[in-house]
Design a protein around this motif. Structure first.
Motif, PDB file in Angstrom:
ATOM      1  N   GLY A 131      19.606 -33.574  19.392  1.00  0.00           N
ATOM      2  CA  GLY A 131      19.274 -32.533  20.349  1.00  0.00           C
ATOM      3  C   GLY A 131      19.558 -32.992  21.770  1.00  0.00           C
ATOM      4  N   TYR A 132      20.243 -32.151  22.526  1.00  0.00           N
ATOM      5  CA  TYR A 132      20.555 -32.404  23.932  1.00  0.00           C
ATOM      6  C   TYR A 132      20.019 -31.234  24.758  1.00  0.00           C
ATOM      7  CZ  TYR A 132      24.121 -35.627  22.009  1.00  0.00           C
ATOM      8  OH  TYR A 132      24.777 -36.624  21.327  1.00  0.00           O
ATOM      9  N   GLN A 133      19.875 -31.444  26.039  1.00  0.00           N
ATOM     10  CA  GLN A 133      19.588 -30.330  26.945  1.00  0.00           C
ATOM     11  C   GLN A 133      20.921 -29.687  27.324  1.00  0.00           C
ATOM     12  OE1 GLN A 133      17.286 -32.656  29.892  1.00  0.00           O
ATOM     13  NE2 GLN A 133      15.542 -31.342  29.398  1.00  0.00           N
ATOM     14  N   TRP A 134      21.319 -28.512  26.741  1.00  0.00           N
ATOM     15  CA  TRP A 134      20.601 -27.707  25.790  1.00  0.00           C
ATOM     16  C   TRP A 134      21.614 -27.243  24.765  1.00  0.00           C
ATOM     17  CZ3 TRP A 134      19.488 -27.897  30.933  1.00  0.00           C
ATOM     18  CH2 TRP A 134      18.151 -28.268  31.259  1.00  0.00           C
ATOM     19  N   TYR A 135      21.897 -28.129  23.833  1.00  0.00           N
ATOM     20  CA  TYR A 135      22.817 -27.850  22.731  1.00  0.00           C
ATOM     21  C   TYR A 135      22.566 -28.890  21.653  1.00  0.00           C
ATOM     22  CZ  TYR A 135      25.545 -31.713  24.741  1.00  0.00           C
ATOM     23  OH  TYR A 135      25.931 -32.930  25.220  1.00  0.00           O
ATOM     24  N   SER A 195      13.391 -29.715  18.638  1.00  0.00           N
ATOM     25  CA  SER A 195      12.930 -29.507  17.269  1.00  0.00           C
ATOM     26  C   SER A 195      13.942 -28.641  16.528  1.00  0.00           C
ATOM     27  CB  SER A 195      11.546 -28.847  17.260  1.00  0.00           C
ATOM     28  OG  SER A 195      11.030 -28.805  15.945  1.00  0.00           O
ATOM     29  N   TRP A 196      14.416 -29.153  15.385  1.00  0.00           N
ATOM     30  CA  TRP A 196      15.445 -28.476  14.596  1.00  0.00           C
ATOM     31  C   TRP A 196      14.759 -27.733  13.455  1.00  0.00           C
ATOM     32  CZ3 TRP A 196      17.957 -27.832   9.946  1.00  0.00           C
ATOM     33  CH2 TRP A 196      19.298 -27.415   9.994  1.00  0.00           C
ATOM     34  N   THR A 197      14.970 -26.428  13.383  1.00  0.00           N
ATOM     35  CA  THR A 197      14.287 -25.644  12.364  1.00  0.00           C
ATOM     36  C   THR A 197      15.133 -24.471  11.890  1.00  0.00           C
ATOM     37  OG1 THR A 197      12.307 -24.314  11.909  1.00  0.00           O
ATOM     38  CG2 THR A 197      13.148 -24.235  14.130  1.00  0.00           C
ATOM     39  N   CYS A 244      15.659 -24.041  18.691  1.00  0.00           N
ATOM     40  CA  CYS A 244      14.896 -25.215  19.101  1.00  0.00           C
ATOM     41  C   CYS A 244      13.448 -24.782  19.251  1.00  0.00           C
ATOM     42  CB  CYS A 244      15.424 -25.776  20.419  1.00  0.00           C
ATOM     43  SG  CYS A 244      14.447 -27.179  21.045  1.00  0.00           S
ATOM     44  N   SER A 245      12.535 -25.502  18.600  1.00  0.00           N
ATOM     45  CA  SER A 245      11.137 -25.077  18.541  1.00  0.00           C
ATOM     46  C   SER A 245      10.207 -26.025  19.283  1.00  0.00           C
ATOM     47  CB  SER A 245      10.696 -24.954  17.075  1.00  0.00           C
ATOM     48  OG  SER A 245      11.481 -24.004  16.397  1.00  0.00           O
ATOM     49  N   GLU A 246      10.731 -26.749  20.230  1.00  0.00           N
ATOM     50  CA  GLU A 246       9.921 -27.615  21.084  1.00  0.00           C
ATOM     51  C   GLU A 246      10.374 -27.390  22.522  1.00  0.00           C
ATOM     52  OE1 GLU A 246       6.742 -29.946  21.541  1.00  0.00           O
ATOM     53  OE2 GLU A 246       7.597 -29.732  19.534  1.00  0.00           O
TER      54      GLU A 246
END
Length: 301
Positions: A134-138, A221-223, A255-257
């Motif tokens: 996870g990167y800001q934002w991709y 968070s990957w969901t 992204c869930s965080e």
């Protein structure tokens, strides 16, 4: 020889894409005003949804019992019906009941919920292993053991807009006719705005997929709700989740965080395809950095 055949097939697919390309059914998508779960596409998701339903029954029963006891107490022991209150301070049978009752309820809940938790956390050997960062934002994806890695941006982010898109009127984070045309050209509809990405995670149906999840800057968070999976991406750590998708289609997640100003523009797209389409896509993508559209291989799979 196989690579030559794949590349030849890719060129033919590119030339004839409008004629033979087949779109996948969008299965895992949120719906306006929806109250229930997305259709379960994995055993994990079915287990979680069943567990949620069972807990709802238990919670409802407890709530109704408590409300009934309160109403009984209001009627039976109000000042008018009971002008002279009792003076006792203990009732052993009631105290034993309200101690033993919750213990039994918690044991029942644990007996059904712990096996579901263990099934999630016991990571099997993966047929496909993908490291997701996870990167800001991709999101960045690396197929472990394969010569393939690429990034995934929401369609509509500045990175996804070419000069011809801007000339047509497309603007970052703005939904207009030009942006809708860009979504359609990528195989999506206007309903997929803020969900669709320029590249997708592509996996074969029926395969055990292990995702190794980490973060590069802050916690993400990957969901994917339809898979019943969610894992925080913590910088400096690698956590794992797994799923086995039982149905071909397109699935979306977010992204869930809370991860910063563009947290809302960090969706996830997973495309579940046949093994044949996956093999063809993987071979072609290894030559082209992951930006090959898997739809080109669906008509022949």
């Amino acid at each position: 020889m196989r690579k030559i055949s794949m590349l030849t097939g890719l060129m033919a697919s590119l030339l004839a894409a409008p004629a033979i390309a087949q779109d996948l059914e969008v299965v895992g998508r949120p719906h306006q005003g929806g109250l229930g779960f997305q259709p379960a596409a994995t055993e994990l998701a079915r287990d979680l949804q069943w567990l949620d339903g069972m807990l709802l029954i238990i919670i409802t029963a407890i709530t109704l019992l408590v409300v009934a006891l309160m109403v009984f107490a209001f009627i039976r022991f109000n000042r008018r019906a009971n002008p002279t209150p009792a003076s006792f301070t203990h009732n052993t049978p009631i105290e034993v009941a309200w101690t033993i009752g919750p213990i039994i309820i918690l044991v029942v809940i644990g007996a059904f919920s712990l096996p579901v938790l263990f099934k999630q956390q016991e990571i099997p050997e993966g047929d496909v292993v993908i490291k997701v960062t996870g990167y800001q934002w991709y999101w960045g994806y690396e197929y472990v053991g394969e010569d393939l890695a690429y990034d995934s941006y929401m369609i509509g982010q500045p990175y996804t807009l070419a000069s011809e898109d801007e000339e047509a009127g497309a603007r970052p984070y703005v939904f207009n006719d030009a942006m809708e045309a860009k979504l359609v050209s990528a195989g999506y509809s206007k309903d997929d705005w803020l969900l669709a990405t320029d590249t997708s995670v592509v996996v074969p149906v029926g395969a055990t997929v292990v995702m190794q999840v980490t973060g590069a800057d802050v916690i993400h968070s990957w969901t994917i709700p339809a898979f019943g999976v969610k894992q925080d991406a913590v910088p400096g750590r690698i956590a794992e989740l797994w799923f086995n998708a039982e149905r071909e289609g397109v699935y979306f997640g977010q992204c869930s965080e809370l991860c910063g100003i563009s947290h809302a523009y960090m969706p996830i797209t997973v495309k579940v395809v046949s093994q044949e389409a996956y093999d063809a896509w993987l071979a072609a993508s290894q030559e082209d950095g992951g930006y090959v559209d898997v739809r080109q291989f669906l008509a022949n799979s």
